[in-house]
Write a protein that holds these residues in place. Structure first.
Motif, PDB file in Angstrom:
ATOM      1  N   ALA A  98       0.846  -1.187   0.000  1.00  0.00           N
ATOM      2  CA  ALA A  98       0.000   0.000   0.000  1.00  0.00           C
ATOM      3  C   ALA A  98       0.887   1.244   0.000  1.00  0.00           C
ATOM      4  O   ALA A  98       2.032   1.207   0.443  1.00  0.00           O
ATOM      5  CB  ALA A  98      -0.904   0.001   1.217  1.00  0.00           C
ATOM      6  N   GLU A  99       0.330   2.328  -0.488  1.00  0.00           N
ATOM      7  CA  GLU A  99       1.022   3.618  -0.478  1.00  0.00           C
ATOM      8  C   GLU A  99       0.105   4.661   0.136  1.00  0.00           C
ATOM      9  O   GLU A  99      -1.108   4.614  -0.045  1.00  0.00           O
ATOM     10  CB  GLU A  99       1.389   4.055  -1.890  1.00  0.00           C
ATOM     11  N   LYS A 100       0.713   5.593   0.838  1.00  0.00           N
ATOM     12  CA  LYS A 100      -0.048   6.708   1.445  1.00  0.00           C
ATOM     13  C   LYS A 100       0.793   7.956   1.278  1.00  0.00           C
ATOM     14  O   LYS A 100       1.959   7.990   1.666  1.00  0.00           O
ATOM     15  CB  LYS A 100      -0.310   6.407   2.921  1.00  0.00           C
ATOM     16  N   LEU A 101       0.198   8.990   0.701  1.00  0.00           N
ATOM     17  CA  LEU A 101       0.878  10.266   0.512  1.00  0.00           C
ATOM     18  C   LEU A 101       0.294  11.268   1.498  1.00  0.00           C
ATOM     19  O   LEU A 101      -0.921  11.469   1.540  1.00  0.00           O
ATOM     20  CB  LEU A 101       0.701  10.770  -0.919  1.00  0.00           C
ATOM     21  N   ILE A 102       1.161  11.875   2.286  1.00  0.00           N
ATOM     22  CA  ILE A 102       0.732  12.876   3.263  1.00  0.00           C
ATOM     23  C   ILE A 102       1.321  14.217   2.852  1.00  0.00           C
ATOM     24  O   ILE A 102       2.538  14.347   2.708  1.00  0.00           O
ATOM     25  CB  ILE A 102       1.194  12.508   4.684  1.00  0.00           C
ATOM     26  N   GLU A 103       0.452  15.188   2.655  1.00  0.00           N
ATOM     27  CA  GLU A 103       0.867  16.545   2.302  1.00  0.00           C
ATOM     28  C   GLU A 103       0.846  17.395   3.566  1.00  0.00           C
ATOM     29  O   GLU A 103      -0.192  17.524   4.210  1.00  0.00           O
ATOM     30  CB  GLU A 103      -0.078  17.124   1.252  1.00  0.00           C
ATOM     31  N   LEU A 104       1.977  17.966   3.921  1.00  0.00           N
ATOM     32  CA  LEU A 104       2.070  18.814   5.111  1.00  0.00           C
ATOM     33  C   LEU A 104       1.855  20.270   4.721  1.00  0.00           C
ATOM     34  O   LEU A 104       2.024  20.642   3.563  1.00  0.00           O
ATOM     35  CB  LEU A 104       3.433  18.615   5.778  1.00  0.00           C
ATOM     36  N   ASN A 105       1.485  21.091   5.707  1.00  0.00           N
ATOM     37  CA  ASN A 105       1.132  22.489   5.448  1.00  0.00           C
ATOM     38  C   ASN A 105       2.285  23.313   4.891  1.00  0.00           C
ATOM     39  O   ASN A 105       2.084  24.151   4.022  1.00  0.00           O
ATOM     40  CB  ASN A 105       0.631  23.160   6.723  1.00  0.00           C
ATOM     41  N   SER A 106       3.471  23.102   5.440  1.00  0.00           N
ATOM     42  CA  SER A 106       4.597  23.936   5.036  1.00  0.00           C
ATOM     43  C   SER A 106       5.893  23.153   5.148  1.00  0.00           C
ATOM     44  O   SER A 106       5.947  22.079   5.739  1.00  0.00           O
ATOM     45  CB  SER A 106       4.677  25.184   5.928  1.00  0.00           C
ATOM     46  N   VAL A 107       6.942  23.725   4.604  1.00  0.00           N
ATOM     47  CA  VAL A 107       8.256  23.098   4.683  1.00  0.00           C
ATOM     48  C   VAL A 107       8.737  23.103   6.137  1.00  0.00           C
ATOM     49  O   VAL A 107       9.386  22.154   6.580  1.00  0.00           O
ATOM     50  CB  VAL A 107       9.253  23.827   3.754  1.00  0.00           C
ATOM     51  N   GLU A 108       8.404  24.155   6.888  1.00  0.00           N
ATOM     52  CA  GLU A 108       8.804  24.227   8.297  1.00  0.00           C
ATOM     53  C   GLU A 108       8.175  23.087   9.098  1.00  0.00           C
ATOM     54  O   GLU A 108       8.835  22.462   9.930  1.00  0.00           O
ATOM     55  CB  GLU A 108       8.413  25.583   8.913  1.00  0.00           C
ATOM     56  N   THR A 109       6.898  22.817   8.849  1.00  0.00           N
ATOM     57  CA  THR A 109       6.216  21.704   9.513  1.00  0.00           C
ATOM     58  C   THR A 109       6.869  20.397   9.105  1.00  0.00           C
ATOM     59  O   THR A 109       7.077  19.506   9.940  1.00  0.00           O
ATOM     60  CB  THR A 109       4.721  21.687   9.146  1.00  0.00           C
ATOM     61  N   ALA A 110       7.199  20.268   7.837  1.00  0.00           N
ATOM     62  CA  ALA A 110       7.852  19.050   7.352  1.00  0.00           C
ATOM     63  C   ALA A 110       9.185  18.834   8.060  1.00  0.00           C
ATOM     64  O   ALA A 110       9.511  17.710   8.459  1.00  0.00           O
ATOM     65  CB  ALA A 110       8.054  19.126   5.841  1.00  0.00           C
ATOM     66  N   LEU A 111       9.960  19.904   8.235  1.00  0.00           N
ATOM     67  CA  LEU A 111      11.242  19.783   8.929  1.00  0.00           C
ATOM     68  C   LEU A 111      11.061  19.297  10.362  1.00  0.00           C
ATOM     69  O   LEU A 111      11.848  18.492  10.857  1.00  0.00           O
ATOM     70  CB  LEU A 111      11.985  21.124   8.918  1.00  0.00           C
ATOM     71  N   GLU A 112      10.023  19.780  11.035  1.00  0.00           N
ATOM     72  CA  GLU A 112       9.741  19.332  12.403  1.00  0.00           C
ATOM     73  C   GLU A 112       9.358  17.851  12.419  1.00  0.00           C
ATOM     74  O   GLU A 112       9.809  17.094  13.263  1.00  0.00           O
ATOM     75  CB  GLU A 112       8.613  20.159  13.018  1.00  0.00           C
ATOM     76  N   ILE A 113       8.508  17.449  11.476  1.00  0.00           N
ATOM     77  CA  ILE A 113       8.068  16.054  11.414  1.00  0.00           C
ATOM     78  C   ILE A 113       9.234  15.145  11.037  1.00  0.00           C
ATOM     79  O   ILE A 113       9.410  14.080  11.627  1.00  0.00           O
ATOM     80  CB  ILE A 113       6.908  15.885  10.394  1.00  0.00           C
ATOM     81  N   PHE A 114      10.040  15.542  10.062  1.00  0.00           N
ATOM     82  CA  PHE A 114      11.160  14.711   9.626  1.00  0.00           C
ATOM     83  C   PHE A 114      12.191  14.550  10.739  1.00  0.00           C
ATOM     84  O   PHE A 114      12.764  13.502  10.905  1.00  0.00           O
ATOM     85  CB  PHE A 114      11.841  15.296   8.397  1.00  0.00           C
ATOM     86  N   GLY A 115      12.412  15.624  11.505  1.00  0.00           N
ATOM     87  CA  GLY A 115      13.397  15.586  12.574  1.00  0.00           C
ATOM     88  C   GLY A 115      14.783  15.909  12.059  1.00  0.00           C
ATOM     89  O   GLY A 115      15.031  15.988  10.857  1.00  0.00           O
ATOM     90  N   SER A 116      15.691  16.072  12.998  1.00  0.00           N
ATOM     91  CA  SER A 116      17.072  16.362  12.649  1.00  0.00           C
ATOM     92  C   SER A 116      17.656  15.162  11.899  1.00  0.00           C
ATOM     93  O   SER A 116      17.612  14.032  12.387  1.00  0.00           O
ATOM     94  CB  SER A 116      17.868  16.631  13.933  1.00  0.00           C
ATOM     95  N   ARG A 117      18.201  15.421  10.710  1.00  0.00           N
ATOM     96  CA  ARG A 117      18.759  14.368   9.849  1.00  0.00           C
ATOM     97  C   ARG A 117      17.757  13.235   9.618  1.00  0.00           C
ATOM     98  O   ARG A 117      18.128  12.066   9.590  1.00  0.00           O
ATOM     99  CB  ARG A 117      20.064  13.836  10.441  1.00  0.00           C
ATOM    100  N   ASP A 118      16.485  13.585   9.529  1.00  0.00           N
ATOM    101  CA  ASP A 118      15.394  12.634   9.259  1.00  0.00           C
ATOM    102  C   ASP A 118      15.279  11.527  10.305  1.00  0.00           C
ATOM    103  O   ASP A 118      14.843  10.414  10.012  1.00  0.00           O
ATOM    104  CB  ASP A 118      15.525  12.016   7.862  1.00  0.00           C
TER     105      ASP A 118
END
Length: 142
Positions: A2-22
């Protein structure tokens, strides 16, 4: 698969979700045995349907914490993952509802787990409350 695509509000939010060095994304991949591809403000999960859904629920729980100005530390992310794995990710909102005090730096002191929240409720409801448990669970912090 299965695949799931999640679109986040902004790049800043994405950076928080990804975390330091992903780091946060790697935690999700390891815990749920999925593959995550991150591009811009999008995350695409690939794997078994149940695991992909659980990873998406964990990201939703992390977004809930971010919306309520709770920083995503490793412990917090791991807790979101464990709640999502158990299907209780909606209970994350309970952690953001109340706070005990505000530190000198202006940060609120909040319960970090549902057990800590129950402990705070016991303190509020009873004149005397004994906190017993292993070291490092937040008894003195709260």
């Amino acid at each position: 698969m299965a695949e799931k695509l999640i679109e986040l509000n902004s790049v800043e939010t994405a950076l928080e979700i990804f975390g330091s060095r992903d780091e946060n994304i790697r935690l999700l991949e390891n815990e749920f045995s999925i593959t995550a591809v991150c591009r811009g403000s999008q995350i695409k999960f690939t794997g078994e349907p149940e695991q992909v859904a659980a990873a998406a629920r964990a990201v939703d729980a992390m977004l809930t914490l971010l919306e309520n100005h709770t920083p995503l530390e490793e412990q917090t992310v791991r807790y979101c993952i464990s709640l999502a794995g158990a299907g209780e990710e909606r209970r994350v909102r309970e952690l953001t509802q109340d706070f005990v005090a505000v530190t000198a730096k202006g940060r609120p002191v909040r319960p970090k787990t549902l057990g800590q929240r129950e402990y705070l409720q016991a303190i509020k409801q009873n004149a005397i409350t004994f906190g017993v448990g292993p070291a490092g669970t937040g008894k003195t912090y709260l």
